[in-house]
Scaffold this active site. Structure first.
Site, short mmCIF file in Angstrom:
data_model
loop_
_atom_site.label_atom_id
_atom_site.label_comp_id
_atom_site.label_asym_id
_atom_site.label_seq_id
_atom_site.Cartn_x
_atom_site.Cartn_y
_atom_site.Cartn_z
N ARG A 94 -12.99 -0.43 4.71
CA ARG A 94 -12.71 -1.88 4.55
C ARG A 94 -13.42 -2.41 3.30
NH1 ARG A 94 -15.73 -5.44 6.81
NH2 ARG A 94 -16.10 -4.36 8.76
N ASP A 116 1.14 -15.84 -10.59
CA ASP A 116 1.82 -14.82 -9.80
C ASP A 116 2.83 -14.14 -10.74
OD1 ASP A 116 3.59 -13.38 -8.20
OD2 ASP A 116 3.43 -14.74 -6.50
N LYS A 139 6.80 -5.26 -4.57
CA LYS A 139 8.01 -5.39 -5.39
C LYS A 139 8.00 -4.36 -6.52
CE LYS A 139 8.77 -8.72 -2.51
NZ LYS A 139 7.57 -9.36 -2.11
N TYR A 149 7.51 -18.53 -3.75
CA TYR A 149 7.97 -17.81 -2.56
C TYR A 149 7.61 -18.67 -1.34
CZ TYR A 149 7.95 -14.13 1.00
OH TYR A 149 8.17 -13.39 2.13
C1 LIG Z 1 6.71 -14.09 -5.98
C2 LIG Z 1 6.15 -13.60 -4.68
N1 LIG Z 1 4.84 -13.78 -4.43
C3 LIG Z 1 4.28 -13.37 -3.25
C4 LIG Z 1 5.05 -12.77 -2.27
C5 LIG Z 1 4.41 -12.33 -0.98
O1 LIG Z 1 4.23 -10.94 -1.02
P1 LIG Z 1 4.23 -9.96 0.26
O2 LIG Z 1 5.57 -10.02 0.89
O3 LIG Z 1 3.90 -8.64 -0.34
O4 LIG Z 1 3.15 -10.46 1.17
C6 LIG Z 1 6.42 -12.56 -2.49
C7 LIG Z 1 7.27 -11.93 -1.47
O5 LIG Z 1 8.47 -11.88 -1.58
C8 LIG Z 1 6.98 -12.99 -3.73
O6 LIG Z 1 8.29 -12.83 -4.00
#
Ligand SMILES: Cc1ncc(COP(=O)(O)O)c(C=O)c1O
Length: 398
Positions: free
Chosen positions: A58, A183, A208, A111
């Site tokens: 962890r 992000d 992704k 998101y």
């Molecule tokens: C732009 C973006 N940020 C964050 C996330 C969240 O990621 P996770 O699904 O790996 O928790 C996503 C998920 O689709 C995303 O598209």
């Protein structure tokens, strides 16, 4: 050799370093929850930070650390921390630093669950937020208050592909002592490196493009040594670490990022151009098209535009729903950035928990369809969309 001058592909392959345990060629999976100590004194020294080593997975694991070294290298940060998911990384970037009464300026196109975390969960805990269109610099400037600690945005943003000027927003924020978090999930470090443009911390849903094969849920943060040390300490306390096996899969996927992104960039542009020329397509949002409202900013900070496309068909919601039934190669699924192409409807799927009012404000209409263009042959993807659009048009009767 000056290792800092090596190309992106060389660094994505060798960024973890060559000093692997037991002369292993590939970094092994350290599938162990804990590590033994040479002596009671050694254990005590590790806990006191007097020597380097591993205590408990962890808190840190060699497979995960190989991955973290590669990520820091590719994004141009001092260090990186990998998390169990992108959402774990989103809470992991704010919570080590904020307290009740602090304020976050956030992009209003995010998101869906990220919007809900910042505007819903954090609000319940007394952390305030203001959601703005971060491509509007005055809106960012006006949203900052004396309590603001962070400005957070996606660029390009999910799902509409809005692009924010990272240099300009970083300048505005730094004047007021506000940290900028980008992000970078849609762009990846192959196409855009926000730290080079003034951002303080980069975040990814590594589920992704970074992993790229659709077999891992993971997230990561990259930034300065001090910020990542605070973030890693928090991750250990909250237990949001990734498993060693998922680190192994993530690192394996990361080694082909540049090769995959070159194809995503080429296919994304080809499919966006095809859709833009189609008589039954109302709008196409792709940062690589001159018609995109932030195309000039995108060209300034991105070297390629990826595979994410948002488009609206004539016939509105009914055709949007219908077209997803007829693709034969492109898979009907949420997520994005995988080597295969995916199609989904944000208003009823990824962004269904975002209020209709906020969706309308972002241009996230009920007729918007999102495709993640994969690495298949572009002509096959175009042929698949062509037949699916024709079938949906016939079914809906527009
Ligand atoms: C732009 C973006 N940020 C964050 C996330 C969240 O990621 P996770 O699904 O790996 O928790 C996503 C998920 O689709 C995303 O598209």
């Amino acid at each position: 050799m000056d290792k800092k001058k090596l190309g992106f592909t060389t660094r994505q392959i060798h960024g973890e370093g060559h000093d692997k345990p037991m002369y292993a060629h590939v970094m092994p999976i350290f599938q162990t929850s804990t590590f033994s100590f040479e002596s009671p004194e050694h254990g005590a020294d590790l806990f006191a930070g007097k020597c380097k080593g591993h205590i408990y997975t962890r808190l840190g694991n060699p497979t995960t650390e190989a991955l973290e070294r590669t990520l820091a290298n590719l994004e141009g940060g001092d260090d990186a921390a990998v998390f169990a998911s992108g959402l774990a990384a989103v809470h992991g970037v704010f919570l080590p630093f904020v307290k009740v009464g602090d304020h976050i300026v956030s992009g209003d196109t995010l998101y869906g669950p990220c919007l809900n975390m910042i505007g819903g969960t954090f609000a319940k805990w007394g952390i305030k937020s203001t959601f703005v269109d971060t491509s509007d610099l005055d809106a960012v400037r006006n949203a900052i208050t004396p309590d603001t600690k962070f400005c957070f945005f996606e660029s390009p943003a999910n799902p509409t592909n809005r692009v924010t000027d990272i240099v300009a927003v970083s300048e505005i924020c730094h004047e007021k002592g506000v940290k900028v978090v980008v992000d970078n999930t849609f762009a990846t470090p192959f196409n855009q490196r926000p730290l080079e443009f003034g951002a303080d911390i980069v975040m990814h849903s590594a589920t992704k493009y970074l992993n790229g094969h659709g077999d891992v849920i993971a997230g990561c943060l990259i930034g300065s040594e001090d910020d990542i040390a605070a973030i890693r300490h928090f991750r250990g306390n909250f237990g949001s670490n990734i498993s060693p096996f998922d680190s192994f899969l993530f690192l394996r996927g990361l080694k082909t990022l540049s090769m995959r992104m070159e194809v995503h960039n080429k296919n994304g542009l080809a499919v966006a151009k095809y859709l833009e020329s189609h008589p039954d397509v109302e709008t196409v949002s792709y940062p690589g098209l001159p018609s995109h409202p932030n195309h000039e900013v995108a060209k300034k900070q991105m070297s390629g535009f990826g595979g994410m496309i948002a488009f609206e068909l004539k016939g509105g919601f009914e055709t949007a729903k219908e077209v997803q039934k007829h693709t034969e190669i492109i898979i009907l699924a949420v997520s994005l950035g995988t080597i295969d192409s995916l199609i989904q409807h944000p208003a009823s799927m990824t962004h269904s928990k975002v209020s209709k009012e906020l969706r309308d404000q972002q241009g996230l209409t009920d007729s918007l369809v999102r495709i993640s263009v994969g690495c298949e042959d572009a002509e096959d993807l175009i042929a698949d969309l062509d037949q699916a659009i024709a079938k949906s048009k016939a079914a809906v009767g527009v």
